[in-house]
Design a protein around this motif. Structure first.
Motif, short mmCIF file in Angstrom:
data_model
loop_
_atom_site.label_atom_id
_atom_site.label_comp_id
_atom_site.label_asym_id
_atom_site.label_seq_id
_atom_site.Cartn_x
_atom_site.Cartn_y
_atom_site.Cartn_z
N MET A 1 0.98 -1.12 -0.13
CA MET A 1 0.01 0.03 0.04
C MET A 1 0.94 1.18 0.18
N ASP A 2 0.55 2.19 -0.98
CA ASP A 2 1.39 3.49 -0.72
C ASP A 2 0.76 4.27 0.10
N THR A 3 1.59 4.33 1.41
CA THR A 3 1.43 5.29 2.55
C THR A 3 1.12 6.61 2.39
N THR A 4 1.95 7.15 1.35
CA THR A 4 1.86 8.61 1.11
C THR A 4 0.53 8.81 0.34
N PHE A 5 0.05 8.21 -0.52
CA PHE A 5 -1.19 8.23 -1.19
C PHE A 5 -2.14 8.20 -0.15
N VAL A 6 -2.17 7.48 0.76
CA VAL A 6 -3.15 7.02 1.77
C VAL A 6 -3.32 8.41 2.43
N LYS A 7 -1.98 8.95 2.86
CA LYS A 7 -2.04 10.04 3.95
C LYS A 7 -2.99 11.34 2.95
N GLY A 8 -2.50 11.32 1.91
CA GLY A 8 -3.20 12.23 0.88
C GLY A 8 -4.51 12.54 1.09
N LEU A 9 -5.23 11.00 0.90
CA LEU A 9 -6.49 10.84 1.02
C LEU A 9 -7.09 11.18 2.28
N GLN A 10 -6.26 11.11 3.33
CA GLN A 10 -6.73 11.42 4.84
C GLN A 10 -6.76 12.69 4.93
N VAL A 11 -5.79 13.52 4.28
CA VAL A 11 -5.88 15.09 4.30
C VAL A 11 -7.13 15.58 3.58
N ILE A 12 -7.64 14.95 2.57
CA ILE A 12 -8.82 15.30 1.63
C ILE A 12 -9.89 15.10 2.75
N GLU A 13 -10.11 13.90 3.37
CA GLU A 13 -11.09 13.51 4.13
C GLU A 13 -11.32 14.67 5.27
N ALA A 14 -10.08 14.71 6.12
CA ALA A 14 -10.01 15.81 7.09
C ALA A 14 -10.61 17.16 6.74
N LEU A 15 -10.19 17.79 5.63
CA LEU A 15 -10.37 19.03 5.25
C LEU A 15 -11.89 18.89 4.95
N ALA A 16 -12.56 17.84 4.12
CA ALA A 16 -14.00 17.72 3.90
C ALA A 16 -14.92 17.74 5.07
N THR A 17 -14.49 16.93 6.20
CA THR A 17 -15.31 16.91 7.57
C THR A 17 -15.12 17.83 8.46
N HIS A 18 -13.89 18.57 8.39
CA HIS A 18 -13.73 19.45 9.60
C HIS A 18 -14.57 20.78 9.20
N GLY A 23 -5.40 25.00 9.08
CA GLY A 23 -4.19 25.36 8.87
C GLY A 23 -3.33 24.02 9.13
N VAL A 24 -1.90 24.27 8.78
CA VAL A 24 -0.89 23.21 8.63
C VAL A 24 -0.62 22.32 10.18
N THR A 25 -0.45 23.43 11.13
CA THR A 25 -0.40 22.80 12.50
C THR A 25 -1.59 21.99 12.95
N GLU A 26 -2.92 22.60 12.83
CA GLU A 26 -3.96 21.78 13.22
C GLU A 26 -4.21 20.46 12.44
N LEU A 27 -3.95 20.60 11.22
CA LEU A 27 -4.16 19.13 10.34
C LEU A 27 -3.26 18.28 10.52
N ALA A 28 -1.58 18.81 10.93
CA ALA A 28 -0.83 17.55 11.42
C ALA A 28 -1.07 16.98 12.64
N LYS A 29 -1.39 17.92 13.59
CA LYS A 29 -1.89 17.27 15.05
C LYS A 29 -2.93 16.41 14.72
N HIS A 30 -4.26 16.68 13.91
CA HIS A 30 -5.34 15.74 14.10
C HIS A 30 -4.92 14.49 13.12
N LEU A 31 -3.99 14.62 12.15
CA LEU A 31 -3.55 13.36 11.48
C LEU A 31 -2.34 12.79 12.13
N GLY A 32 -1.71 13.15 13.04
CA GLY A 32 -0.55 12.40 13.44
C GLY A 32 0.63 12.59 12.82
N LEU A 33 0.73 13.90 11.96
CA LEU A 33 1.69 13.93 10.88
C LEU A 33 2.75 15.06 11.54
N THR A 34 3.95 15.02 10.97
CA THR A 34 4.76 16.08 11.28
C THR A 34 4.37 17.43 10.40
#
Length: 267
Positions: A1-18, A23-34
């Protein structure tokens, strides 16, 4: 599984449902990313046209590109093509003739049908018409029709059998009851001795676009049989609606019960 692609989809889903711009900081914290990883993913999505950066606030939001893609998919969904497998299943479960109908003016048109295996069954033909207020699929459609159409039909009521609804009050009361139940019943109102039960089908826009129902001779459609069959008909209509892209805000008790009934019957 392409983890980068999965993370990209998670970003899209987070933006859609928030509920608010993110912002970058909030999104990173929400998804557990740097922060650097989240920023890189956002920039890629911006470059591809899925996300826009609101420079004044530093926030990000989705564009309408996903909606455009979804609309293109929905546009390719053909009602008859989607419904046919469910019609065949409903025929197997009920043993009765299944109809797929749409409303045209004050009549229903039978778009498709699957005949009952019984030698004695409801007669109809694809492309045939019937007064909407006399048949189950028609009444399921009228339950969500405009007030002006109901007013028009109320002026055209005439008896076809002793059971036909012939007064505006009877029609309005029947449609209101059906709307609450989630399904409609024909008690021999179009052809004497032929009964049916039907439920509405919803499209991705949240509108009733068709109805699916079963019909047959009245001796196989006693009140108790209709009540037992109702959840299955509602469930099949609900599944077709889902395939067409409909996402209900809430479900009626009848529809919810129908899912369990259909699953138990199909097992």
């Amino acid at each position: 599984m392409d983890t980068t692609f999965v993370k990209g989809l998670q970003v899209i889903e987070a933006l859609a449902t928030h509920p608010q711009l993110t912002g970058v900081t909030e999104l990173a914290k929400h998804l557990g990313l740097t922060k650097s990883n989240a920023h890189r993913l956002l920039q890629t999505l911006v470059a591809c046209g899925y996300v826009r950066n609101l420079e004044q606030s530093g926030k990000y939001e989705l564009t309408l590109k996903l909606w455009e893609l979804g609309a293109a998919v929905v546009g390719r969904l053909d009602l008859k093509t989607v419904a046919v497998e469910y019609m065949e299943r409903l025929c197997q479960l009920s043993g009765e003739t299944v109809h797929l109908s749409v409303l045209e003016g004050t009549e229903v048109i039978y778009l498709d049908k699957v005949d009952s295996p019984h030698p004695v069954r409801a007669y109809s033909r694809v492309g045939g018409r019937a007064p909407a207020y006399c048949v189950a699929t028609g009444k399921a459609l009228l339950s969500y029709a405009s007030a002006s159409l109901i007013d028009q039909i109320s002026l055209e009521l005439k008896p076809f059998t002793p059971y036909t609804l012939t007064t505006p009050n009877e029609l309005r009361n029947e449609l209101e009851k059906q709307r609450q139940l989630g399904y409609a019943v024909n008690r021999g109102e179009w052809r004497d001795g032929v009964c049916g039960i039907a439920a509405p089908i919803w499209n991705a826009g949240g509108h009733v676009c068709a109805a699916i129902g079963v019909s047959g001779p009245s001796d196989r459609f006693k009140p108790r049989n209709l009540k037992l069959l109702a959840p299955t008909v509602v469930s099949v209509a609900q599944q077709i609606s889902a395939r067409l892209g409909y996402r209900p805000q809430r479900e009626t008790a009848a529809a919810t019960a129908g899912v369990a009934e259909l699953a138990a019957s199909a097992a």
